[in-house]
Design an enzyme around this catalytic site. Structure first.
Site, PDB file in Angstrom:
ATOM      1  CG  ASP A   1      41.368  48.613  45.387  1.00 34.60           C
ATOM      2  OD1 ASP A   1      40.782  49.427  44.609  1.00 34.60           O
ATOM      3  OD2 ASP A   1      41.025  47.611  45.323  1.00 34.60           O
TER       4      ASP A   1
ATOM      5  CG  ASN B   1      42.143  36.274  45.312  1.00 40.13           C
ATOM      6  OD1 ASN B   1      41.195  37.038  45.262  1.00 40.13           O
ATOM      7  ND2 ASN B   1      43.262  36.601  45.366  1.00 40.13           N
TER       8      ASN B   1
ATOM      9  CG  HIS C   1      40.736  40.327  45.785  1.00 36.42           C
ATOM     10  ND1 HIS C   1      41.917  40.524  45.068  1.00 36.42           N
ATOM     11  CD2 HIS C   1      39.540  40.846  45.464  1.00 36.42           C
ATOM     12  CE1 HIS C   1      41.427  41.082  44.065  1.00 36.42           C
ATOM     13  NE2 HIS C   1      40.122  41.203  43.973  1.00 36.42           N
TER      14      HIS C   1
ATOM     15  CD  GLU D   1      44.966  40.033  46.464  1.00 35.04           C
ATOM     16  OE1 GLU D   1      44.169  39.319  46.444  1.00 35.04           O
ATOM     17  OE2 GLU D   1      45.380  40.513  45.435  1.00 35.04           O
TER      18      GLU D   1
HETATM   19  P1  PGA Z   1      36.547  42.681  38.565  1.00 33.06           P
HETATM   20  O1  PGA Z   1      37.190  42.886  39.800  1.00 33.06           O
HETATM   21  O2  PGA Z   1      35.042  43.601  38.889  1.00 33.06           O
HETATM   22  O3  PGA Z   1      37.484  43.503  37.713  1.00 33.06           O
HETATM   23  O4  PGA Z   1      36.026  41.416  38.259  1.00 33.06           O
HETATM   24  C1  PGA Z   1      36.432  42.717  41.106  1.00 33.06           C
HETATM   25  C2  PGA Z   1      37.488  42.601  42.129  1.00 33.06           C
HETATM   26  O5  PGA Z   1      38.442  42.415  42.006  1.00 33.06           O
HETATM   27  O6  PGA Z   1      37.218  43.179  43.131  1.00 33.06           O
END
Ligand code: PGA
Length: 269
Positions: free
Chosen positions: A84, A155, A157, A162
């Protein structure tokens, strides 16, 4: 140094390896990626990796870079595709995932710059659909992803797919596209952007269908703040409200690597 998992669970058809700490889980992820590169190279003369950003995989890149530095692992015949990118954002913006990948991985290894693919946050909005389709076609033309490295959002995702109201059957057909970030995702990006109103609210993300098509999926989750999402994904219903629960559609090809803190709510399973 390699540490064996302290426990291996089998949940929703997936292997879940629990490690004592984030370092051990990250080393396990790096070793798995290395093995996949070696196997793919032996089979097809090249390897294609789907990469992730965020705070979780930083240690994974550090280990892969270290393996490269010692001469144990080359990325010369490897192509990479990132999950992404914020939208809109310039590649050289320090908050972009282009910058992240350059800083943590690309500049340290022998990966050809024309084989390191990151979605373009500068593309004109009317062209984002075509850009996303082209990104997917490039992955296919490269023979598909040998591995997709993933993190999980609080959450649930995966990438920037999302939580949403779609049926699971429909959600697993979602392709690469421009999306709106969920409030939890935006809240988690506040530190990076220096204020809620400064978080870029949209992003380009690889689709769930694209992720599920990878020949191997490595989900790395560390820290107590991920425990609830990990439990929802592995013990709860399969639902697009918890996108990581959809990984069960690729269960035999998916491995979860989690540390004790992230495994807290599944430990009794
Ligand atoms: P993070 O993000 O490694 O910064 O916790 C993981 C994600 O949101 O996929």
């Amino acid at each position: 140094m390699k540490t064996p998992p302290s426990r291996t669970l089998f949940l929703s058809g997936m292997d879940v390896k629990v490690y004592p700490d984030p370092e051990a889980a990250s080393i396990a992820a790096a070793l798995l990626i290395e093995q996949i590169v070696v196997d793919a190279r032996a089979k097809r003369g090249k390897a294609v990796l789907g990469l992730a950003t965020g705070s979780t995989p930083k240690r994974v890149y550090a280990h892969l870079v270290e393996r490269h530095r010692t001469g144990a692992l080359s990325f010369r015949d490897v192509s990479t595709y990132n999950l992404d990118e914020y939208y809109p954002i310039a590649a050289n913006d320090p908050r972009s995932y282009h910058s992240y990948m350059y800083e943590h991985f690309f500049r340290h290894v022998d990966l050809a710059s024309n084989r390191a693919h990151v979605l373009d946050g500068t593309i004109t909005e009317s062209l984002t659909e075509a850009h996303a389709a082209l990104f997917e076609r490039s992955i296919e033309a490269d023979g598909g992803l040998d591995a997709q490295l993933l993190g999980i959002g609080r959450n649930g995702h995966i990438g920037f797919n999302e939580p949403c109201d779609l049926t699971p059957e429909r959600a697993i057909t979602l392709g690469t596209r421009l999306v709106e970030l969920h409030p939890t995702t935006r809240a988690d990006a506040v530190a990076e952007f220096g204020g809620m109103d400064r978080v870029i609210p949209r992003a380009l993300t690889l689709g769930i269908a694209t992720i599920l098509a990878a020949r191997s999926i490595i989900m790395l989750a560390t820290g107590a703040h991920k425990a609830e999402a990990v439990a929802a994904a592995l013990l709860g219903p399969v639902t697009a409200q918890v996108p990581a629960s959809l990984l069960t559609y690729a269960a035999p090809r998916t491995t979860w690597l989690v540390d004790h803190a992230a495994a807290r709510a599944i430990a009794q399973a």
